[in-house]
Design an enzyme around this catalytic site. Structure first.
Site, PDB file in Angstrom:
ATOM      1  N   CYS A  95      -6.837 -10.864   0.164  1.00 42.48           N
ATOM      2  CA  CYS A  95      -8.114 -10.658  -0.521  1.00 42.48           C
ATOM      3  C   CYS A  95      -8.010 -11.158  -1.959  1.00 42.48           C
ATOM      4  O   CYS A  95      -7.959 -12.349  -2.199  1.00 42.48           O
ATOM      5  CB  CYS A  95      -8.528  -9.191  -0.429  1.00 42.48           C
ATOM      6  SG  CYS A  95     -10.298  -8.914  -0.761  1.00 42.48           S
ATOM      7  N   HIS A 201      -7.965  -7.704   5.456  1.00 44.42           N
ATOM      8  CA  HIS A 201      -6.910  -6.793   5.018  1.00 44.42           C
ATOM      9  C   HIS A 201      -6.040  -6.349   6.196  1.00 44.42           C
ATOM     10  O   HIS A 201      -6.346  -5.347   6.848  1.00 44.42           O
ATOM     11  CB  HIS A 201      -7.530  -5.555   4.372  1.00 44.42           C
ATOM     12  CG  HIS A 201      -8.069  -5.775   3.003  1.00 44.42           C
ATOM     13  ND1 HIS A 201      -7.327  -5.556   1.862  1.00 44.42           N
ATOM     14  CD2 HIS A 201      -9.292  -6.195   2.587  1.00 44.42           C
ATOM     15  CE1 HIS A 201      -8.055  -5.839   0.803  1.00 44.42           C
ATOM     16  NE2 HIS A 201      -9.262  -6.216   1.210  1.00 44.42           N
ATOM     17  N   GLU A 203      -3.215  -4.845   6.040  1.00 38.87           N
ATOM     18  CA  GLU A 203      -2.586  -3.546   5.739  1.00 38.87           C
ATOM     19  C   GLU A 203      -3.489  -2.373   6.098  1.00 38.87           C
ATOM     20  O   GLU A 203      -3.021  -1.227   6.170  1.00 38.87           O
ATOM     21  CB  GLU A 203      -2.187  -3.484   4.257  1.00 38.87           C
ATOM     22  CG  GLU A 203      -3.306  -3.199   3.275  1.00 38.87           C
ATOM     23  CD  GLU A 203      -4.194  -4.394   2.960  1.00 38.87           C
ATOM     24  OE1 GLU A 203      -5.084  -4.257   2.101  1.00 38.87           O
ATOM     25  OE2 GLU A 203      -3.999  -5.471   3.572  1.00 38.87           O
TER      26      GLU A 203
END
Length: 236
Positions: A95, A201, A203
């Site tokens: 990002c 994302h 994660e």
């Protein structure tokens, strides 16, 4: 390569995804260190195999996303990050980190600008692999990850974006028009494949429990876990 690959996560004022990114990396076997940018100096790269620019809003995105973080990185490291990559190091940007890597010219030329909607987007997005990448070897050809950004629309000069799709530099594409990115580009890699940036994302989807569908059973872990495990395996 070291028995346990080490990842250095750079934290700028406004970076807010470093802790969960560190946990995701640790879950697949990495040793991690989160380093505030104020402490960054060239020798910090000496004993690591991967540098990670996590998501967030570095310096509040007050000028443009990633601009101040780029200047800080250059003032602290000079050409050290480029030399690190040239010597075989890996660099990942998620990002805001993708925006920073683009500004540092470690990825194919282009810009990440405001979404065509003019609004911040926070949703899940379908993705598809467009080329081989050490960051994507363990994910299926199509999968999904969360996105959360206001300046995620990738544009290139003339039809450079089209060339990236054809030559594989655009390793990751959206399956639909999420933010207006040219050719629905969601992630880029450099010519070595070791530098990789993406707007989604990973994660935020490392566990099945992270999925919006409580009954999701696509894999043992979330797809983000397999992205991090992919690059871990590439280093072993």
């Amino acid at each position: 390569m070291a028995a346990t690959p080490k990842a250095l996560l750079l934290k700028f004022p406004g970076t807010n995804c470093d802790a969960e990114t560190a946990r995701a990396l640790q879950s697949v076997g990495f040793e991690t260190q989160v380093m505030p940018s104020a402490l960054l100096e060239p020798h910090a790269l000496d004993d690591v195999q991967m540098v990670v620019f996590s998501g967030g809003f570095s310096y509040g995105d007050y000028v443009m996303s990633g601009r101040f973080a780029k200047l800080t990185t250059l003032s602290k490291l000079g050409d050290g990050l480029r030399k690190f990559v040239d010597k075989g190091g890996y660099a990942m940007g998620i990002c805001n980190g993708f925006q920073i890597l683009t500004q540092l010219h470690l990825l194919p030329e282009g810009s990440l600008i405001h979404n065509t909607s003019g609004r911040f987007i926070c949703r899940w997005a379908g993705l598809k692999k467009n080329s081989a990448s050490p960051y994507l070897s363990e994910v299926p050809d199509e999968f999904e990850l969360p996105v959360a950004h206001a300046e995620g629309r990738f544009v290139g000069i003339d039809d450079a974006a089209g060339d990236y799709v054809k030559n594989g530099r655009a390793a990751l594409l959206y399956t639909s028009d999420v933010n207006g990115s040219t050719h629905q580009i969601a992630g880029l890699q450099d010519e070595t494949g070791r530098v990789f940036g993406l707007m989604p994302h990973p994660e935020r989807f490392t566990s099945k429990q992270h999925h919006y569908d409580a009954d999701w059973s696509g894999a043992e872990h979330g797809w983000g876990y397999y992205m991090f495990r992919s690059v871990f395996a590439a280093m072993k």
